[in-house]
Scaffold this active site. Structure first.
Site, short mmCIF file in Angstrom:
data_model
loop_
_atom_site.label_atom_id
_atom_site.label_comp_id
_atom_site.label_asym_id
_atom_site.label_seq_id
_atom_site.Cartn_x
_atom_site.Cartn_y
_atom_site.Cartn_z
CB THR A 50 14.58 -31.66 22.00
OG1 THR A 50 13.72 -32.27 23.13
CG2 THR A 50 14.31 -30.02 22.22
CB THR A 109 19.23 -34.11 25.41
OG1 THR A 109 18.12 -33.70 26.13
CG2 THR A 109 19.82 -33.18 24.42
CG ASP A 110 15.14 -36.94 27.96
OD1 ASP A 110 15.59 -35.86 28.39
OD2 ASP A 110 13.66 -37.08 28.03
CB SER A 120 16.06 -40.06 23.22
OG SER A 120 16.26 -39.39 24.25
N1 ASP Z 1 12.79 -35.99 25.49
C1 ASP Z 1 13.57 -35.36 24.58
C2 ASP Z 1 14.44 -36.57 23.98
O1 ASP Z 1 15.07 -37.15 24.50
C3 ASP Z 1 14.53 -34.45 25.03
C4 ASP Z 1 15.54 -33.90 24.27
O2 ASP Z 1 15.87 -34.33 23.25
O3 ASP Z 1 16.09 -33.07 24.83
O4 ASP Z 1 14.07 -36.81 22.83
#
Ligand code: ASP
Length: 309
Positions: free
Chosen positions: A10, A90-91, A57
């Site tokens: 993200t 973050t995932d 991710s």
């Molecule tokens: N779905 C995103 C990822 O993990 C969420 C994020 O980056 O906050 O790439």
């Protein structure tokens, strides 16, 4: 000099106009554009950047961890590099951070960060997180801690970190203070082109044993059981688990609760040939098991050392 390695997420996301701007797409902006947005970085250190991949991710695969580790090892081997920052979704950041914690030397400070708002959001948190990660990677406080994570002004150690909130800028939580973190690197010398397939199976009321049978049919080498309570194995799973052990598949009892799963305390681990997670949550126990299998650890060594990683 700091090495920035971008993997998507993200933090590099942009609004998806095709969804009527209701959603966004991760991993769209290049690392150069992200750096241009944070001019203060030049006051922290000189910067070198590499776009290693551009993924959401949630779609990251263990083969991507191996590729990222390759980029980190090249940076670690370069005497001009004094710190490394990885930009990541973050995932699954906690999984990559833990894998890197176990497979890198810890000599060069290594800090991961991400963002909860995409880069074109009016309150994008990526630029501040990137700056904080660079400042930490350049600081003496980051030395001798292994892999660290920064998000929303909070620092975490790789072993203690989990994503605990689906929304909100402070999406990460820790089970301990980052100052206590120490480098691990038990698998820093492991060179393997691929990791063996290990699945996580959820324990819940009525969980069918076919979950195990389908993993056996698809060649899994290990199963991490994310069980209820103190790693309680459903009675209906026993025949399939015994068949799995008979086929040489490693079985590791973990819990969907917080807290340790203690060897032989709630099941006959010695009799069944099962491993236990200690206080590693299932996704981290899975990574530890994948690495131990790849490194050819014996069952006894895994039983003794996996819960202590
Ligand atoms: N779905 C995103 C990822 O993990 C969420 C994020 O980056 O906050 O790439």
């Amino acid at each position: 000099m700091l090495q920035i390695l971008a993997t998507g997420g993200t933090i590099a996301g942009e609004t998806d106009l095709a969804s009527g701007s209701r959603r966004y797409q991760a991993g769209v902006r290049t690392v150069e554009r992200l750096l241009d947005n944070v001019p203060e970085l030049t006051r922290v250190a000189s910067i070198r950047a590499e776009q290693v991949m551009a993924l959401d991710s949630k779609d990251m695969h263990p083969s991507d961890w191996i590729r990222l580790r390759g980029a980190i090892r090249r940076a670690e081997a370069d005497p001009a590099i004094s710190g490394i920052v990885v930009l990541h979704g973050t995932d699954t950041l906690e999984e990559t951070a833990w894998y890197l914690h176990l497979t890198t030397s810890g000599r060069t400070p290594l800090v991961l960060t991400g963002a909860m708002h995409p880069a074109d959001h009016p309150e994008a948190d990526g630029p501040a997180n990137l700056l904080a990660a660079a400042q930490l990677a350049a600081a003496t406080a980051a030395q001798g801690k292994g892999v660290l994570i920064v998000l929303h002004g909070q620092i975490h150690g790789a072993r203690m970190l989990s994503k605990v909130r689906t929304t909100g800028l402070d999406a990460f939580g820790s089970s301990g203070a980052w100052q206590q973190a120490r480098p691990a690197g038990q698998f820093a010398h492991l060179d393997t082109p691929a990791l063996p397939p290990v699945a996580i199976l959820p324990g819940y009321a009525g969980a069918p044993p076919e979950l195990i049978e389908s993993c056996l049919a698809t060649g899994h080498r290990g199963l991490v059981l994310a069980l209820t309570g103190h790693g309680s194995v459903p009675a209906t799973w026993l025949p399939a688990l015994r068949q799995a052990r008979h086929q040489g598949v490693a079985i590791l009892r973990a819990s969907r609760c917080t807290g340790p799963v203690i060897r032989n305390a709630n099941a006959d681990d010695d009799g069944e040939g099962w491993l236990t997670a200690g206080d590693l949550p299932p996704p981290k126990a899975r990574i530890a098991l994948m690495l131990a299998l790849a490194a050819g650890w014996s069952h006894d060594r895994m039983a003794l050392e996996l819960p202590t990683l």
